[in-house]
Design a protein around this motif. Sequence first.
Motif, mmCIF file in Angstrom:
data_model
loop_
_atom_site.group_PDB
_atom_site.id
_atom_site.type_symbol
_atom_site.label_atom_id
_atom_site.label_comp_id
_atom_site.label_asym_id
_atom_site.label_seq_id
_atom_site.Cartn_x
_atom_site.Cartn_y
_atom_site.Cartn_z
ATOM 1 N N CYS A 246 0.837 -1.213 0.000
ATOM 2 C CA CYS A 246 0.000 0.000 0.000
ATOM 3 C C CYS A 246 0.865 1.254 0.000
ATOM 4 C CB CYS A 246 -0.932 0.009 1.214
ATOM 5 S SG CYS A 246 -2.410 -0.999 1.044
ATOM 6 N N PHE A 247 1.899 1.255 0.837
ATOM 7 C CA PHE A 247 2.768 2.421 0.915
ATOM 8 C C PHE A 247 3.559 2.619 -0.372
ATOM 9 C CE2 PHE A 247 2.891 1.669 5.750
ATOM 10 C CZ PHE A 247 1.783 2.469 5.935
ATOM 11 N N ASP A 248 4.002 1.513 -0.965
ATOM 12 C CA ASP A 248 4.720 1.626 -2.246
ATOM 13 C C ASP A 248 3.818 2.237 -3.312
ATOM 14 O OD1 ASP A 248 7.028 0.616 -1.213
ATOM 15 O OD2 ASP A 248 6.861 -1.371 -2.132
ATOM 16 N N VAL A 314 -7.206 -1.597 2.769
ATOM 17 C CA VAL A 314 -6.863 -0.666 1.691
ATOM 18 C C VAL A 314 -7.575 0.667 1.891
ATOM 19 C CG1 VAL A 314 -7.011 -0.241 -0.788
ATOM 20 C CG2 VAL A 314 -6.352 -2.503 0.048
ATOM 21 N N GLU A 315 -8.833 0.631 2.283
ATOM 22 C CA GLU A 315 -9.562 1.877 2.517
ATOM 23 C C GLU A 315 -8.942 2.671 3.666
ATOM 24 O OE1 GLU A 315 -11.930 3.210 0.601
ATOM 25 O OE2 GLU A 315 -11.449 1.504 -0.698
ATOM 26 N N ALA A 316 -8.517 1.967 4.732
ATOM 27 C CA ALA A 316 -7.853 2.641 5.847
ATOM 28 C C ALA A 316 -6.529 3.242 5.412
ATOM 29 C CB ALA A 316 -7.629 1.653 6.995
ATOM 30 N N CYS A 317 -5.826 2.543 4.512
ATOM 31 C CA CYS A 317 -4.540 3.042 4.027
ATOM 32 C C CYS A 317 -4.735 4.278 3.153
ATOM 33 C CB CYS A 317 -3.818 1.943 3.255
ATOM 34 S SG CYS A 317 -2.064 2.268 3.001
ATOM 35 N N LYS A 318 -5.782 4.296 2.356
ATOM 36 C CA LYS A 318 -6.070 5.472 1.532
ATOM 37 C C LYS A 318 -6.302 6.699 2.416
ATOM 38 C CE LYS A 318 -8.223 3.156 -2.476
ATOM 39 N NZ LYS A 318 -9.498 2.989 -3.222
ATOM 40 N N LYS A 319 -7.060 6.517 3.498
ATOM 41 C CA LYS A 319 -7.341 7.640 4.406
ATOM 42 C C LYS A 319 -6.081 8.065 5.161
ATOM 43 C CE LYS A 319 -12.195 6.356 5.045
ATOM 44 N NZ LYS A 319 -13.215 5.830 5.986
ATOM 45 N N ASN A 324 -5.358 8.302 -3.246
ATOM 46 C CA ASN A 324 -6.367 7.412 -3.816
ATOM 47 C C ASN A 324 -5.660 6.293 -4.571
ATOM 48 O OD1 ASN A 324 -8.812 6.321 -4.576
ATOM 49 N ND2 ASN A 324 -9.059 7.687 -6.342
ATOM 50 N N ILE A 325 -5.274 5.271 -3.839
ATOM 51 C CA ILE A 325 -4.463 4.189 -4.385
ATOM 52 C C ILE A 325 -5.259 3.398 -5.419
ATOM 53 C CG2 ILE A 325 -3.234 2.066 -3.803
ATOM 54 C CD1 ILE A 325 -2.857 3.280 -0.969
ATOM 55 N N LYS A 326 -4.632 3.203 -6.579
ATOM 56 C CA LYS A 326 -5.263 2.405 -7.618
ATOM 57 C C LYS A 326 -5.171 0.924 -7.244
ATOM 58 C CE LYS A 326 -4.851 1.211 -12.535
ATOM 59 N NZ LYS A 326 -4.052 1.407 -13.778
ATOM 60 N N VAL A 327 -6.285 0.196 -7.375
ATOM 61 C CA VAL A 327 -6.339 -1.212 -6.985
ATOM 62 C C VAL A 327 -6.633 -2.084 -8.194
ATOM 63 C CG1 VAL A 327 -7.493 -2.922 -5.544
ATOM 64 C CG2 VAL A 327 -7.112 -0.606 -4.660
ATOM 65 N N LEU A 360 -6.781 0.742 13.254
ATOM 66 C CA LEU A 360 -6.022 0.397 12.053
ATOM 67 C C LEU A 360 -5.559 1.630 11.297
ATOM 68 C CD1 LEU A 360 -4.974 -1.766 10.114
ATOM 69 C CD2 LEU A 360 -7.244 -1.815 9.053
ATOM 70 N N GLN A 361 -6.432 2.591 11.122
ATOM 71 C CA GLN A 361 -6.065 3.801 10.375
ATOM 72 C C GLN A 361 -4.969 4.584 11.094
ATOM 73 O OE1 GLN A 361 -9.375 6.145 8.858
ATOM 74 N NE2 GLN A 361 -8.150 8.031 8.959
ATOM 75 N N GLU A 362 -5.032 4.633 12.416
ATOM 76 C CA GLU A 362 -4.014 5.359 13.179
ATOM 77 C C GLU A 362 -2.655 4.661 13.078
ATOM 78 O OE1 GLU A 362 -2.197 8.200 15.721
ATOM 79 O OE2 GLU A 362 -3.899 8.206 14.339
#
Length: 386
Positions: A246-248, A314-319, A324-327, A360-362
């Motif tokens: 996700c970070f990459d 993935v949604e938590a990682c986007k926030k 807006n990560i492409k999936v 998770l988001q934190e």
Amino acid sequence: MLNFSRARTQPRSTRAMSLGGIDYVDPKKKSNFVGKILLAAALTALCILMLKQSPRFNSPSPFSHHEIGVTHVLVTGGAVKVLQELFPEPGRLQFIYADLGDAKVVNKIFSENAFDIVMHFAAVAYVGESTLDPLKYYRNITSNTLVVLEAMAAHGVKTFIYSSTCATYGEPEKMPITEVTPQFPINPYGKAKKMAEDIILDFHKNSDMAIMILRYFNVIGSDPEGRLGEAPRPELRVHGRISGACFDAARGIIPGLKVTGTDYKTADGTCVRDYIDVTDLVDAHVKALEKAIPSKVGIYNVGTGRGRSVKEFVEACKKATGVNIKVEQLPRRPGDYAEVFSDPTKIKLELNWTAQHTDLQESLRIAWRWQKEHHNGYGTPLAMPS
């Protein structure tokens, strides 16, 4: 082979003579040659003598003797940086790292150091890689665990904390997973860890060693103070954890995130996992050390008790990243299981441990902050453009 013969221009009476294949050299030349050898030997002896006079030549290991109130901990598998930075009371516990691939090297390390505790982390979990290179995992996990135990037994080290995994359970029929859930691993990583557990348990039947086996669920996060973060080796990125992927994607290192498997029997079709923050994981090791009892084995699940789907992650990682990560959705990956999450009741009752960092988001936000400040991983810091 060295050849000391050469063409000569002297009269025949002064040349070396050969009888039966043996050269008889001119006595004067022989004398010079022997002299050079003696000179070289003398210089070598002088160098050795000077080295021995150096205070560093035979200086003992700092772990060869104990200071009052200090515990010496051998950490294997590369997690020493995490423990050194995040363990409380760093002055009380001194850590040393060793790569235990060679039994002779291992025994040398143990013979030169007075260890009280061994924390054996074995291999980092890359399930996908384990299916492609299983022998690597059986060697690094199962074989090396045997080497460690043999050395501990030979040198009288009495406390062993073993890093295991929820992958030993495979894909149980019933959730959540308890410590008595049957273990039927479905990938080489989980199989190698279970084999190592079996070795430990068989060894312990005739040992007074204190043993703790911690079965991690999916580790995520970074040190809140910014000292540590996730930076996998480049060749392992394709097999890495979802957080790293996700970070990459958020950093633009890869064009998007590939989600492998969207047709599992879960609420949204993606895999469900129990994500445990690395700070909580370190705390679990603190509690395990405090409660380790001679001649006893403790086995504990280290998880939050709550499952999160890949889609939720993935949604938590986007926030957390603001990107807006492409999936891209792909077929299932070999060796993956649909749903795995823990029942942490036993570790709460017996070790007084409960996961504290369960937002998770934190956790991802803190990990993302480290990523932005360490665009070059653990190399020279390169801040990301904002």
